[in-house]
Design a protein around this motif. Structure first.
Motif, PDB file in Angstrom:
ATOM      1  N   THR A  22     -25.544   3.099  20.660  1.00  0.00           N
ATOM      2  CA  THR A  22     -24.670   3.047  19.495  1.00  0.00           C
ATOM      3  C   THR A  22     -23.661   4.184  19.615  1.00  0.00           C
ATOM      4  OG1 THR A  22     -26.185   4.408  18.175  1.00  0.00           O
ATOM      5  CG2 THR A  22     -26.374   2.017  17.938  1.00  0.00           C
ATOM      6  N   GLU A  23     -22.619   4.095  18.809  1.00  0.00           N
ATOM      7  CA  GLU A  23     -21.578   5.121  18.795  1.00  0.00           C
ATOM      8  C   GLU A  23     -21.406   5.624  17.375  1.00  0.00           C
ATOM      9  OE1 GLU A  23     -17.983   3.553  20.536  1.00  0.00           O
ATOM     10  OE2 GLU A  23     -19.097   2.654  22.191  1.00  0.00           O
ATOM     11  N   LYS A  24     -21.039   6.903  17.269  1.00  0.00           N
ATOM     12  CA  LYS A  24     -20.877   7.497  15.951  1.00  0.00           C
ATOM     13  C   LYS A  24     -19.823   8.598  16.020  1.00  0.00           C
ATOM     14  CE  LYS A  24     -23.708   9.540  12.316  1.00  0.00           C
ATOM     15  NZ  LYS A  24     -25.058   9.965  11.957  1.00  0.00           N
ATOM     16  N   GLN A  25     -18.958   8.643  15.028  1.00  0.00           N
ATOM     17  CA  GLN A  25     -17.991   9.726  14.930  1.00  0.00           C
ATOM     18  C   GLN A  25     -18.750  11.005  14.582  1.00  0.00           C
ATOM     19  OE1 GLN A  25     -14.470   9.507  15.235  1.00  0.00           O
ATOM     20  NE2 GLN A  25     -14.745   7.408  15.922  1.00  0.00           N
ATOM     21  N   GLY A  28     -15.979  15.884  15.512  1.00  0.00           N
ATOM     22  CA  GLY A  28     -14.552  15.698  15.691  1.00  0.00           C
ATOM     23  C   GLY A  28     -14.199  14.753  16.826  1.00  0.00           C
ATOM     24  N   GLY A  29     -15.172  14.033  17.339  1.00  0.00           N
ATOM     25  CA  GLY A  29     -14.954  13.104  18.440  1.00  0.00           C
ATOM     26  C   GLY A  29     -15.853  11.896  18.303  1.00  0.00           C
ATOM     27  N   LEU A  30     -16.256  11.346  19.432  1.00  0.00           N
ATOM     28  CA  LEU A  30     -17.103  10.161  19.466  1.00  0.00           C
ATOM     29  C   LEU A  30     -18.386  10.483  20.219  1.00  0.00           C
ATOM     30  CD1 LEU A  30     -17.287   7.111  18.803  1.00  0.00           C
ATOM     31  CD2 LEU A  30     -16.331   6.692  21.083  1.00  0.00           C
ATOM     32  N   ALA A  31     -19.519  10.282  19.557  1.00  0.00           N
ATOM     33  CA  ALA A  31     -20.822  10.531  20.176  1.00  0.00           C
ATOM     34  C   ALA A  31     -21.461   9.215  20.576  1.00  0.00           C
ATOM     35  CB  ALA A  31     -21.734  11.272  19.208  1.00  0.00           C
ATOM     36  N   PHE A  32     -22.162   9.230  21.702  1.00  0.00           N
ATOM     37  CA  PHE A  32     -22.894   8.069  22.192  1.00  0.00           C
ATOM     38  C   PHE A  32     -24.376   8.352  22.022  1.00  0.00           C
ATOM     39  CE2 PHE A  32     -18.824   7.973  24.301  1.00  0.00           C
ATOM     40  CZ  PHE A  32     -18.454   6.642  24.189  1.00  0.00           C
ATOM     41  N   MET A  33     -25.030   7.454  21.301  1.00  0.00           N
ATOM     42  CA  MET A  33     -26.431   7.615  20.953  1.00  0.00           C
ATOM     43  C   MET A  33     -27.274   6.567  21.678  1.00  0.00           C
ATOM     44  SD  MET A  33     -25.644   9.711  18.312  1.00  0.00           S
ATOM     45  CE  MET A  33     -26.850   9.761  17.038  1.00  0.00           C
ATOM     46  N   LEU A  34     -28.448   6.973  22.101  1.00  0.00           N
ATOM     47  CA  LEU A  34     -29.429   6.047  22.664  1.00  0.00           C
ATOM     48  C   LEU A  34     -30.672   6.128  21.793  1.00  0.00           C
ATOM     49  CD1 LEU A  34     -28.965   6.811  26.463  1.00  0.00           C
ATOM     50  CD2 LEU A  34     -28.154   4.810  25.206  1.00  0.00           C
ATOM     51  N   HIS A  35     -30.997   5.018  21.171  1.00  0.00           N
ATOM     52  CA  HIS A  35     -32.139   4.949  20.244  1.00  0.00           C
ATOM     53  C   HIS A  35     -32.049   6.028  19.166  1.00  0.00           C
ATOM     54  CE1 HIS A  35     -33.990   1.868  22.673  1.00  0.00           C
ATOM     55  NE2 HIS A  35     -33.760   2.604  23.737  1.00  0.00           N
ATOM     56  N   MET A  38     -28.390  11.559  20.238  1.00  0.00           N
ATOM     57  CA  MET A  38     -27.130  11.762  20.932  1.00  0.00           C
ATOM     58  C   MET A  38     -27.359  12.199  22.372  1.00  0.00           C
ATOM     59  SD  MET A  38     -23.873  14.189  20.233  1.00  0.00           S
ATOM     60  CE  MET A  38     -24.131  15.297  21.586  1.00  0.00           C
ATOM     61  N   ALA A  39     -26.763  11.457  23.307  1.00  0.00           N
ATOM     62  CA  ALA A  39     -26.854  11.792  24.722  1.00  0.00           C
ATOM     63  C   ALA A  39     -25.620  12.550  25.186  1.00  0.00           C
ATOM     64  CB  ALA A  39     -27.025  10.526  25.561  1.00  0.00           C
ATOM     65  N   CYS A  40     -24.454  12.075  24.770  1.00  0.00           N
ATOM     66  CA  CYS A  40     -23.198  12.682  25.178  1.00  0.00           C
ATOM     67  C   CYS A  40     -22.101  12.201  24.250  1.00  0.00           C
ATOM     68  CB  CYS A  40     -22.876  12.355  26.631  1.00  0.00           C
ATOM     69  SG  CYS A  40     -22.722  10.593  26.978  1.00  0.00           S
ATOM     70  N   GLY A  41     -20.906  12.681  24.481  1.00  0.00           N
ATOM     71  CA  GLY A  41     -19.785  12.261  23.661  1.00  0.00           C
ATOM     72  C   GLY A  41     -18.480  12.781  24.223  1.00  0.00           C
ATOM     73  N   VAL A  42     -17.419  12.446  23.545  1.00  0.00           N
ATOM     74  CA  VAL A  42     -16.088  12.876  23.957  1.00  0.00           C
ATOM     75  C   VAL A  42     -15.437  13.569  22.769  1.00  0.00           C
ATOM     76  CG1 VAL A  42     -13.848  12.115  24.815  1.00  0.00           C
ATOM     77  CG2 VAL A  42     -15.919  10.921  25.551  1.00  0.00           C
ATOM     78  N   VAL A  43     -14.983  14.798  23.001  1.00  0.00           N
ATOM     79  CA  VAL A  43     -14.256  15.570  21.998  1.00  0.00           C
ATOM     80  C   VAL A  43     -12.975  16.046  22.660  1.00  0.00           C
ATOM     81  CG1 VAL A  43     -14.249  17.597  20.512  1.00  0.00           C
ATOM     82  CG2 VAL A  43     -16.363  16.323  20.850  1.00  0.00           C
ATOM     83  N   GLY A  44     -11.845  15.611  22.162  1.00  0.00           N
ATOM     84  CA  GLY A  44     -10.579  15.954  22.794  1.00  0.00           C
ATOM     85  C   GLY A  44     -10.554  15.376  24.200  1.00  0.00           C
TER      86      GLY A  44
END
Length: 107
Positions: A22-25, A28-35, A38-44
Motif C-alpha cells: 500500500t502507499e501512504k502520504q 512530506g512524501g510518499l511511503a510504501f508499506m508492506l502489510h 513502512m519499508a521505504c518511500g520518496v521525499v523530494g
C-alpha cells in the motif's frame, strides 16, 4: 515538499511483486508499506529506507546516506539515500527496506 514521481514509479515497480503493498502520504512524501509497515518511500529527490536499528550504522557508513531527521531528531533505523546512490543501486536499497519489514508482524 512533494516527491519525485518518476522515482516513486520506479520504487512502485520494484515493490509490485510483494504482497500487502500500500502507499501512504507521509513525511512530506510518499511511503510504501508492506502489510502496514513502512519499508521505504520518496521525499523530494531522495529515497527514505527503513533499515532497522541493527543495520542503521552500516547503512550510514555507505556513501550518499544520512540519518532521517524529519522531526529534527534522527529516527534510529531510518536513512535518507541521495540521488547518486539511488542511481547506482535503487533495487538494493529498496530490498533493504523490504528485508527489514519482513521481520515485523503485519499491522
Amino acid at each position: 515538499m512533494g516527491y519525485n514521481k518518476l522515482l516513486a514509479e520506479k520504487v512502485r515497480d520494484l515493490l509490485k511483486p510483494n504482497d500487502g503493498l500500500t502507499e501512504k502520504q507521509m513525511f512530506g512524501g510518499l511511503a510504501f508499506m508492506l502489510h502496514g509497515n513502512m519499508a521505504c518511500g520518496v521525499v523530494g529527490e531522495e529515497l527514505m529506507v527503513r533499515v532497522g536499528p541493527d543495520n542503521y550504522d552500516t547503512a550510514l557508513s555507505e556513501r550518499y546516506t544520512r540519518p532521517m531527521d524529519y522531526t529534527g531528531r534522527p529516527l534510529k533505523g531510518m536513512v535518507y539515500v541521495e540521488e547518486d546512490a539511488i542511481a547506482a543501486d535503487l533495487d538494493g536499497w529498496v530490498n533493504k527496506g523490504v528485508e527489514f519489514v519482513g521481520t515485523l508482524p503485519p499491522k
